[in-house]
Design a protein around this motif. Structure first.
Motif, PDB file in Angstrom:
ATOM      1  N   ARG A  66      27.017  58.860  80.523  1.00 41.98           N
ATOM      2  CA  ARG A  66      26.525  59.382  79.245  1.00 41.98           C
ATOM      3  C   ARG A  66      27.385  60.550  78.763  1.00 41.98           C
ATOM      4  N   LEU A  67      27.835  61.371  79.705  1.00 41.62           N
ATOM      5  CA  LEU A  67      28.712  62.480  79.351  1.00 41.62           C
ATOM      6  C   LEU A  67      30.040  61.964  78.810  1.00 41.62           C
ATOM      7  N   LEU A  68      30.577  60.944  79.464  1.00 43.99           N
ATOM      8  CA  LEU A  68      31.847  60.371  79.027  1.00 43.99           C
ATOM      9  C   LEU A  68      31.706  59.654  77.685  1.00 43.99           C
ATOM     10  N   ALA A  69      30.518  59.123  77.403  1.00 45.52           N
ATOM     11  CA  ALA A  69      30.293  58.457  76.119  1.00 45.52           C
ATOM     12  C   ALA A  69      30.482  59.426  74.964  1.00 45.52           C
ATOM     13  N   VAL A  77      33.899  51.923  81.032  1.00 48.23           N
ATOM     14  CA  VAL A  77      33.235  52.292  82.278  1.00 48.23           C
ATOM     15  C   VAL A  77      32.564  51.057  82.880  1.00 48.23           C
ATOM     16  N   ILE A  78      32.956  50.730  84.100  1.00 52.89           N
ATOM     17  CA  ILE A  78      32.366  49.600  84.834  1.00 52.89           C
ATOM     18  C   ILE A  78      31.422  50.184  85.877  1.00 52.89           C
ATOM     19  N   SER A  95      23.984  52.870  76.801  1.00 59.13           N
ATOM     20  CA  SER A  95      24.689  54.130  76.543  1.00 59.13           C
ATOM     21  C   SER A  95      26.189  53.918  76.335  1.00 59.13           C
ATOM     22  N   GLY A  96      26.622  52.658  76.360  1.00 54.60           N
ATOM     23  CA  GLY A  96      28.016  52.368  76.043  1.00 54.60           C
ATOM     24  C   GLY A  96      28.888  51.937  77.196  1.00 54.60           C
ATOM     25  N   ALA A  97      28.297  51.685  78.373  1.00 59.48           N
ATOM     26  CA  ALA A  97      29.112  51.212  79.497  1.00 59.48           C
ATOM     27  C   ALA A  97      29.758  49.865  79.149  1.00 59.48           C
TER      28      ALA A  97
END
Length: 201
Positions: A66-69, A77-78, A95-97
């Motif tokens: 979530r921070l990286l998003a 992100v896998i 969340s965008g993974a």
């Protein structure tokens, strides 16, 4: 452009096995035992993707994702998940993974996902570089040339642009030629593609 496969997992055996697998298939892995050590070294300008364990002490995988998003939304992100972590995996996807893979993972499937993730990241970087180049070229247009370019990109003919701007078709034709030259566009169709790429930002 060399890409790195970042691995964040608190289990040293998982980090080692993933690293050996990736090296054996021509990838460049970089491992981290926890989220914070990854954040301390991560450079968003470096191309790559991240294989991330969901359950870790301290900041868990979902929190890091979530921070990286927010900080690096382009980074694929896998998520690595155990069988009972499916709800967390679903949350990570929301969340965008990029993808999630259940342990024990199938090597070929994981490698396929990594390959797709790396290609996606490189494509994003290529498009972003092109977008920045187009934006730079647009600054070289005069105010009137920008007006004409916008009208042409909307699909209007030379005559319709001339009518809309209160000038002659010959003047517009001359300006169109200058615009294509400044934008390094091969045609109005190419110019339209460029304008759309900038507008989609």
């Amino acid at each position: 452009m060399n890409s790195t496969v970042f691995i964040v997992d608190d289990d040293p055996s998982v980090r080692e096995s993933l690293s050996l697998l990736l090296k054996a298939t021509g990838h460049s892995p970089q491992t981290f035992p926890d989220a914070q050590s990854f954040l301390d070294e991560f450079d968003p300008t470096e191309p790559g993707c991240l294989i991330l364990d969901v359950r870790m002490p301290g900041m868990d995988g979902l929190q890091l994702q979530r921070l990286l998003a927010e900080r690096a939304p382009h980074l694929p992100v896998i998520m690595l998940t155990a069988h009972g972590d499916l709800p967390m995996a679903v949350d990570s996807m929301r969340s965008g993974a990029w993808h999630f893979v259940e342990k024990p993972y199938d090597k070929d499937r994981l490698l396929g996902i990594v390959g797709e993730a790396l290609e996606s990241d490189l494509e994003f970087r290529r498009e972003n570089a092109e977008r920045l180049e187009i934006e730079e070229r647009l600054t070289k247009l005069t105010a009137r040339e920008r007006e004409v370019a916008d009208q042409l990109a909307d699909g209007k003919s030379t005559k319709l642009v001339a009518l809309a701007l209160g000038t002659s078709p010959n003047t517009i034709a001359h300006q169109r030629a200058k615009i294509l030259e400044k934008m390094h566009a091969e045609s109005v169709v190419d110019l339209t593609r460029m304008m759309m790429l900038v507008q989609d930002e």
